[in-house]
Design an enzyme around this catalytic site. Structure first.
Site, PDB file in Angstrom:
ATOM      1  N   LYS A   1       0.891  -1.354   0.014  1.00 41.86           N
ATOM      2  CA  LYS A   1       0.010  -0.029  -0.042  1.00 41.86           C
ATOM      3  C   LYS A   1       1.032   1.302  -0.059  1.00 41.86           C
ATOM      4  CE  LYS A   1       0.679   1.576   4.323  1.00 41.86           C
ATOM      5  NZ  LYS A   1       1.364   3.087   4.517  1.00 41.86           N
TER       6      LYS A   1
ATOM      7  N   ASP B   1      -2.802  -1.195   9.903  1.00 47.24           N
ATOM      8  CA  ASP B   1      -2.959  -1.201   8.461  1.00 47.24           C
ATOM      9  C   ASP B   1      -3.725  -2.474   7.997  1.00 47.24           C
ATOM     10  OD1 ASP B   1      -1.785   1.148   8.041  1.00 47.24           O
ATOM     11  OD2 ASP B   1       0.081   0.340   7.581  1.00 47.24           O
TER      12      ASP B   1
END
Length: 288
Positions: A10, A136
């Site tokens: 990401k 996350d």
């Protein structure tokens, strides 16, 4: 039975810290998206009740310090699974790089074991499990593009980022997220990213407006401690990237490019600067 899962990296298009919370965490607001740089996770059942992890990478822990191991143990304990599992991590995402490699491995492990053991856990419940492992992980469970709030676990999925090329470069240093947040003075941040503006640019598929809105309040902290990261960012800007930002707490810096030719020029220009350079596409799909 054998299951394969892809664990994508990401990047943060914005990362804002609003304040430090009473529980010691920071309240954040950030836009996260996934890129086509990914680890591959292979899982297969073992006859005995144990968790074994292997990897071709010699620089990651293969015991309970590994987030994929923690994910496997969590799902076994929570759903009373007595079956053992062997997990192989084929690592491609740099470690301690601000790209959520470990979190994405944990998310892929949750998804894969849900399939392997036919547990029937829905996406929402998988994200809740992921929140117990790291901030996350919930985003990495579902992927796509999202605004993350709270510690990062409260997700608002939005339209896909306009398709583009992404050049990622990690200098030969590791950065501790805890150290960067420890140095940040949340009440003295001079300029906050325009997260709402970036979300609107994504919604309207305005690539250049999105690039103009990139912002990360952790950048100045990391750049002040690691001048290599500043040099890398400056180099990408000189080479003509449409947008440049450090991802997460760093040290990886990414360049967004509307044209493949520009991405190739930046990629080639950085190869002499650092070894870990990748040119990939943005991963896009509709919100979940």
């Amino acid at each position: 039975m054998r299951i394969m899962e892809k664990a994508a990296a990401k990047i943060n298009l914005t990362l804002d810290v609003l304040y430090k919370r009473p529980d010691g965490y920071h309240e954040v607001e950030m836009v996260m998206a996934m890129v086509d740089l990914a680890d591959r996770i292979e899982m297969k059942e073992l006859p005995r009740d144990t968790i074994i992890i292997s990897s071709q990478a010699g620089y990651i822990p293969l015991d309970e310090k590994n987030l994929a191991f923690q994910a496997a143990r969590l799902i076994k304990d929570r759903y009373d699974v007595k079956q053992g599992v062997y997990i192989h991590l084929d690592k491609k995402i740099p470690v301690a790089a601000g790209l959520a490699g470990g979190s994405s491995d944990a998310a892929a492990t949750l998804r894969g074991l849900n399939r392997l053991w036919k547990l029937g856990i829905g996406d929402g419940e998988l994200r809740e499990l992921g929140s117990e492992l790291g901030s996350d992980v919930p985003f990495c469970v579902s992927g796509g593009t999202a605004v993350a709030r709270g510690r990062g676990e409260r997700l608002e999925f939005i339209d896909s980022v306009p398709q583009c090329w992404v050049v990622l470069a990690k200098p030969p240093i590791n950065v501790s997220t805890a150290d960067v947040y420890g140095r940040l003075q949340a009440n003295r941040i001079a300029r906050h990213p325009d997260t709402a503006g970036v979300v609107e640019a994504i919604r309207s598929k305005d690539f250049f407006a999105m690039c103009n809105g990139l912002g990360n309040v952790l950048e100045e902290v990391t750049l002040s401690v690691y001048p290599e990261v500043r040099q890398l960012k400056n180099c990408m800007e000189r080479l003509g990237a449409d947008g440049v930002l450090m991802s997460g707490s760093g040290p990886t810096v990414f360049a967004l490019c509307s044209k493949e030719k520009k991405a190739a020029r930046i990629y080639n220009g950085l190869r002499g600067f650092c070894k870990e350079v990748y040119a990939v596409r943005m991963l896009t799909h509709e919100p979940v």
